[in-house]
Design a protein around this motif. Structure first.
Motif, PDB file in Angstrom:
ATOM      1  N   UNK A   1     133.545 125.372 100.608  1.00  7.67           N
ATOM      2  CA  UNK A   1     133.937 125.034  99.243  1.00  7.67           C
ATOM      3  C   UNK A   1     132.693 124.657  98.433  1.00  7.67           C
ATOM      4  N   UNK A   2     132.614 125.055  97.181  1.00  4.30           N
ATOM      5  CA  UNK A   2     131.427 124.722  96.369  1.00  4.30           C
ATOM      6  C   UNK A   2     131.175 123.225  96.262  1.00  4.30           C
ATOM      7  N   UNK A   3     132.237 122.436  96.080  1.00  5.23           N
ATOM      8  CA  UNK A   3     132.043 120.994  95.932  1.00  5.23           C
ATOM      9  C   UNK A   3     131.547 120.371  97.222  1.00  5.23           C
ATOM     10  N   UNK A   4     132.016 120.871  98.365  1.00  7.04           N
ATOM     11  CA  UNK A   4     131.542 120.349  99.655  1.00  7.04           C
ATOM     12  C   UNK A   4     130.035 120.491  99.773  1.00  7.04           C
ATOM     13  N   UNK A   5     129.525 121.656  99.455  1.00  4.80           N
ATOM     14  CA  UNK A   5     128.090 121.894  99.589  1.00  4.80           C
ATOM     15  C   UNK A   5     127.285 121.088  98.580  1.00  4.80           C
ATOM     16  N   UNK A   6     127.866 120.826  97.409  1.00 10.02           N
ATOM     17  CA  UNK A   6     127.198 119.952  96.447  1.00 10.02           C
ATOM     18  C   UNK A   6     127.109 118.525  96.990  1.00 10.02           C
TER      19      UNK A   6
ATOM     20  N   UNK B   1     118.933 124.425 102.915  1.00 11.16           N
ATOM     21  CA  UNK B   1     118.882 125.840 102.556  1.00 11.16           C
ATOM     22  C   UNK B   1     120.272 126.474 102.626  1.00 11.16           C
ATOM     23  N   UNK B   2     121.055 126.086 103.613  1.00  6.96           N
ATOM     24  CA  UNK B   2     122.408 126.635 103.726  1.00  6.96           C
ATOM     25  C   UNK B   2     123.268 126.215 102.542  1.00  6.96           C
ATOM     26  N   UNK B   3     123.244 124.909 102.245  1.00  3.15           N
ATOM     27  CA  UNK B   3     124.060 124.417 101.127  1.00  3.15           C
ATOM     28  C   UNK B   3     123.566 124.978  99.792  1.00  3.15           C
ATOM     29  N   UNK B   4     122.246 125.039  99.640  1.00  4.52           N
ATOM     30  CA  UNK B   4     121.691 125.582  98.405  1.00  4.52           C
ATOM     31  C   UNK B   4     122.041 127.045  98.221  1.00  4.52           C
ATOM     32  N   UNK B   5     122.032 127.812  99.332  1.00  2.75           N
ATOM     33  CA  UNK B   5     122.362 129.236  99.243  1.00  2.75           C
ATOM     34  C   UNK B   5     123.817 129.430  98.818  1.00  2.75           C
ATOM     35  N   UNK B   6     124.722 128.589  99.342  1.00  2.00           N
ATOM     36  CA  UNK B   6     126.129 128.677  98.938  1.00  2.00           C
ATOM     37  C   UNK B   6     126.264 128.439  97.438  1.00  2.00           C
ATOM     38  N   UNK B   7     125.550 127.442  96.916  1.00  2.00           N
ATOM     39  CA  UNK B   7     125.626 127.147  95.484  1.00  2.00           C
ATOM     40  C   UNK B   7     125.073 128.312  94.651  1.00  2.00           C
ATOM     41  N   UNK B   8     123.950 128.875  95.075  1.00  2.00           N
ATOM     42  CA  UNK B   8     123.326 129.967  94.303  1.00  2.00           C
ATOM     43  C   UNK B   8     124.213 131.209  94.312  1.00  2.00           C
TER      44      UNK B   8
END
Length: 284
Positions: free
Chosen positions: A235-240, A257-264
């Motif tokens: 989920x986008x909010x989870x990674x934020x 890097x994993x969380x940032x890649x999901x957001x990008x």
């Protein structure tokens, strides 16, 4: 009788309309549109700010101090292993991401829809040499700016309450800006599909509200069933939250890097879809 060959018809006929899925055609002309929104907003800046920060601060006070007195400390996993933190710190680091999500979504839905459909402001702007792509980009960046303005005010209150004084909060600030960019891009998809304001209820009820409760804002995601947690991971909010929470705890994220890649990826895909659907709506 003389007939035209298919090749002649294809040569003399009108060219096919460009695909709505073509790459964005952007220029610096988004800036005057952004400034126009800023100048209009300045007249209502104080009521707008109060409206955007009142609700998250009530969540923070009611749950952070009220439930925090019952819960005490919470175990949070990170790059340095499990860490016990006060519940109000746990809640503050998640709720500020939720505030960025809500502020960007409200602006890219209700306000953008008013300018696009009700007031016909977009039509007036596009009478000037400004393309629809630039207007959509300006709306996305404007909603992200509103989100950043909101979280900056909330962050100031959190610092005043001594919830966190980590110097790594300076890194959290641009991350929260990008969170605003991401959720404004997602909201613009629903803005392009909406026929009226009531349509946005589906987005808030079926998308944002479940995300709030499944993304680790109010309680650790370790409490979720395994299958629900597996869904929550993307989920986008989870990674934020996973990027911002460690910074409140004066730590670095375990998997930046994993969380940032999901957001990008989410941002790029959402903006492209929003732009395509808006082009389809305007037949551009």
């Amino acid at each position: 009788m003389q007939t035209s060959s298919p090749s002649t018809v294809a040569t003399t006929g009108a060219p096919p309309p460009p695909s709505v899925w073509r790459p964005p055609s952007l220029s610096v002309r988004w800036w005057p549109v952004f400034m126009r929104n800023l100048l209009v907003w300045r007249k209502l800046a104080i009521p707008s700010l109060v409206g955007n920060i009142a609700e998250p601060l009530m969540w923070l006070v009611a749950f952070g101090y009220g439930m925090g007195a019952l819960v005490g400390q919470v175990n949070v996993g990170g790059a340095a292993g499990d860490t016990k933190v006060p519940y109000i710190l746990f809640l503050a680091s998640g709720s500020i991401c939720m505030s960025a999500m809500n502020a960007a979504s409200f602006e890219a839905l209700y306000s953008a829809f008013s300018r696009m459909h009700v007031q016909k402001t977009w039509d007036g702007i596009m009478n000037a040499p400004v393309s629809l792509d630039d207007v959509v980009l300006a709306e996305m960046l404007w909603a992200a700016f509103k989100a950043l303005f909101t979280v900056t005010a909330i962050l100031g209150v959190m610092l005043a309450l001594s919830i966190s004084h980590s110097p790594k909060l300076l890194v959290a600030w641009p991350v929260l800006l990008f969170v605003g960019v991401m959720f404004s891009s997602i909201a613009l998809i629903f803005n392009a599909l909406a026929k009226g304001y009531d349509f946005f209820t589906y987005y808030f009820t079926l998308v944002l509200t479940p995300m709030m409760f499944l993304s680790g804002v109010f309680f650790p995601r370790e409490q979720l069933p395994p299958i629900v947690r597996a869904i929550s991971d993307w989920l986008p909010l989870t990674n934020a939250v996973e990027l911002v929470r460690p910074l409140f705890m004066d730590q670095w994220p375990a998997h930046p890097w994993r969380h940032g890649l999901v957001l990008v990826v989410t941002t790029v895909v959402a903006f492209w879809v929003a732009l395509a659907l808006t082009r389809k709506r305007f037949k551009a």
